[in-house]
Design an enzyme around this catalytic site. Structure first.
Site, PDB file in Angstrom:
ATOM      1  N   ASP A  30       0.955  -1.281   0.216  1.00  0.00           N
ATOM      2  CA  ASP A  30       0.056   0.167   0.097  1.00  0.00           C
ATOM      3  C   ASP A  30       0.858   1.267   0.049  1.00  0.00           C
ATOM      4  O   ASP A  30       0.012   2.399   0.134  1.00  0.00           O
ATOM      5  CB  ASP A  30      -1.030   0.038   1.400  1.00  0.00           C
ATOM      6  CG  ASP A  30      -2.073  -1.040   1.060  1.00  0.00           C
ATOM      7  OD1 ASP A  30      -2.616  -1.071  -0.078  1.00  0.00           O
ATOM      8  OD2 ASP A  30      -2.727  -1.809   1.836  1.00  0.00           O
ATOM      9  N   ASP A  50      -6.045  -4.089  -6.050  1.00  0.00           N
ATOM     10  CA  ASP A  50      -5.974  -2.872  -5.352  1.00  0.00           C
ATOM     11  C   ASP A  50      -4.451  -2.230  -5.720  1.00  0.00           C
ATOM     12  O   ASP A  50      -4.192  -1.039  -5.764  1.00  0.00           O
ATOM     13  CB  ASP A  50      -6.430  -2.787  -3.791  1.00  0.00           C
ATOM     14  CG  ASP A  50      -7.322  -3.673  -3.302  1.00  0.00           C
ATOM     15  OD1 ASP A  50      -7.499  -4.618  -3.835  1.00  0.00           O
ATOM     16  OD2 ASP A  50      -7.815  -3.338  -2.282  1.00  0.00           O
TER      17      ASP A  50
HETATM   18  N1  GLY Z   1      -7.025  -1.585  -0.434  1.00  0.00           N
HETATM   19  C1  GLY Z   1      -8.421  -1.958   0.262  1.00  0.00           C
HETATM   20  C2  GLY Z   1      -9.636  -1.711   0.223  1.00  0.00           C
HETATM   21  O1  GLY Z   1      -9.683  -1.267  -1.049  1.00  0.00           O
HETATM   22  O2  GLY Z   1     -10.493  -1.943   0.894  1.00  0.00           O
END
Ligand code: GLY
Length: 404
Positions: A114, A177
């Site tokens: 992330d 994601d």
């Molecule tokens: N990256 C995690 C979500 O979209 O909840």
């Protein structure tokens, strides 16, 4: 008339009727965001954790997180966008303060994919607006950290370098994601970082394109790969309704991610793919433009909505509409984005005096029963990003230019 044109006309008509009503006014909505954020700034505790992440339904109090949380970059990112929108120094100072809380991410070993969400939303926007050299160093260092998670045999970044249910750890997992984090690599490769980062981003996007989508272009949330051979083992969900369902935010990451990949590479393969992942989403959407949290939840219409997915898609479609050369289709995307922003800016979706976030009705992790029908910081981040993009277009400037 070919099939694509007919589809575009249908989408355009679908979004035309609600547009007869009042359209979103980005100036008014941005002013609203600024006032809400000023209220949040007054509520924030003086000690860590102090980064706002979410407010549960019916409540007014934020849940705060520290720099390690995947959502830690959105609040500083919002402050930078507000600085851009208003020129108010209060937002610049706060943007700087909350961005700097994330500096350890540029020094520590990668514990998650992330890093792009975290560092590019915060320091990326901060650098775009201030050109502070120390911000650039932080961004470049973090891009190198993210690259350590790349597996060349698979051709993607390892999203979760740890045991997560259903991911066959220690095999290699990649979640949809992760597409958003490629923006950090593209930027670094063009701003003094290694060219290798560009290749990682392109490989990741192409491998994901091949393995992460069903025949109708809806995305799996996660794909598990054999870490030694690079072979796909399975496509599964983590936050969606089922392995085969279209989790709304997952699809929104694909729409945003492939649009961004086209911007960064100008490879028409990505532009074509961005439209394919968009069209399956728009085709299944309800008339207000805000999806249920998962398109295949059998509880629909009694399932929670996900305003965050709508905000991500609205922002992406403003950019995508400018890339698409087919006028009808481009106009359909632009209208769809405006419709989404109009709904999000209505009394049904803005938090107003219910709490100090911008928006209500986002769903974070339904299977875990967390952040359901809540205010969540990434919804606010992509909402304000989309409003700024719309304002720039209305002013006749590029969405990549600074507002002032
Ligand atoms: N990256 C995690 C979500 O979209 O909840």
């Amino acid at each position: 008339m070919n099939k694509r044109k007919i589809f575009a006309i249908l989408i355009a008509l679908f979004f035309y009727l609600p547009n007869i009503q009042a359209q979103v006014n980005p100036d008014k909505a941005l002013l609203y965001c600024a006032e809400q954020a000023k209220s949040t700034l007054k509520l924030i505790p003086r000690q860590s954790p102090d980064i706002p992440r979410s407010i549960n339904q019916g409540k007014k109090d934020w849940r705060y997180v520290d720099y390690k949380d995947w959502c830690s970059g959105f609040w500083p990112g919002i402050l930078w966008y507000l600085y851009e929108a208003t020129g108010n120094n209060q937002f610049k100072l706060a943007g700087d303060k909350f961005s700097k809380e994330l500096i350890p991410l540029s020094r520590e070993k990668a514990f998650d994919h992330d890093l792009g969400f975290q560092i590019f939303s915060s320091f990326g926007n901060g650098y775009r607006l201030t050109q502070y050299p120390e911000y650039k160093k932080i961004i470049l260092r973090t891009a190198d950290t993210l690259a350590t998670l790349y597996n060349a045999k698979v051709g993607t970044i390892l999203s979760w370098p740890r045991s997560v249910p259903n991911m066959n750890w220690p095999q290699h997992n990649t979640i949809i994601d992760n597409m958003i984090n490629l923006e950090l690599l593209f930027w670094a490769s063009k701003n003094g970082g290694s060219k290798h980062l560009y290749n990682i981003a392109v490989n990741h996007a192409k491998t994901t394109m091949k393995n992460h989508f069903r025949a109708d272009f809806s995305a799996y949330h996660a794909v598990v790969y054999d870490k030694l051979t690079g072979k796909k083992i399975k496509g599964v969900t983590h936050q969606g309704y089922a392995d085969d369902s279209m989790w709304a935010r997952g699809q929104s990451w694909a729409i945003y991610g492939y649009t961004m990949c086209f911007r960064e590479t100008k490879d028409p393969v990505f532009l074509d793919f961005a439209q394919k992942v968009t069209d399956v989403y728009l085709k299944s959407l309800t008339v207000d433009g805000i999806p249920y949290w998962d398109f295949n939840d059998p509880a629909i219409p009694n399932a929670p909505k996900d305003a965050s997915a709508a905000a991500v898609v609205a922002s992406a479609l403003i950019e995508l509409s400018a890339f698409v050369t087919d006028k009808i289709k481009s106009e359909a995307y632009s209208k769809a984005a405006k419709q989404m922003l109009t709904t999000l800016s209505s009394a049904n979706y803005q938090s107003r005096n219910q709490n100090s976030a911008f928006l209500l009705h986002s769903t974070g992790h339904k299977p875990n029963e967390s952040e359901i029908d809540a205010s969540i910081i990434y919804a606010d981040y992509y909402y304000i990003e989309a409003l700024l993009r719309l304002k720039k277009i209305q002013k006749g400037i590029s969405i990549y230019q600074k507002l002032k």
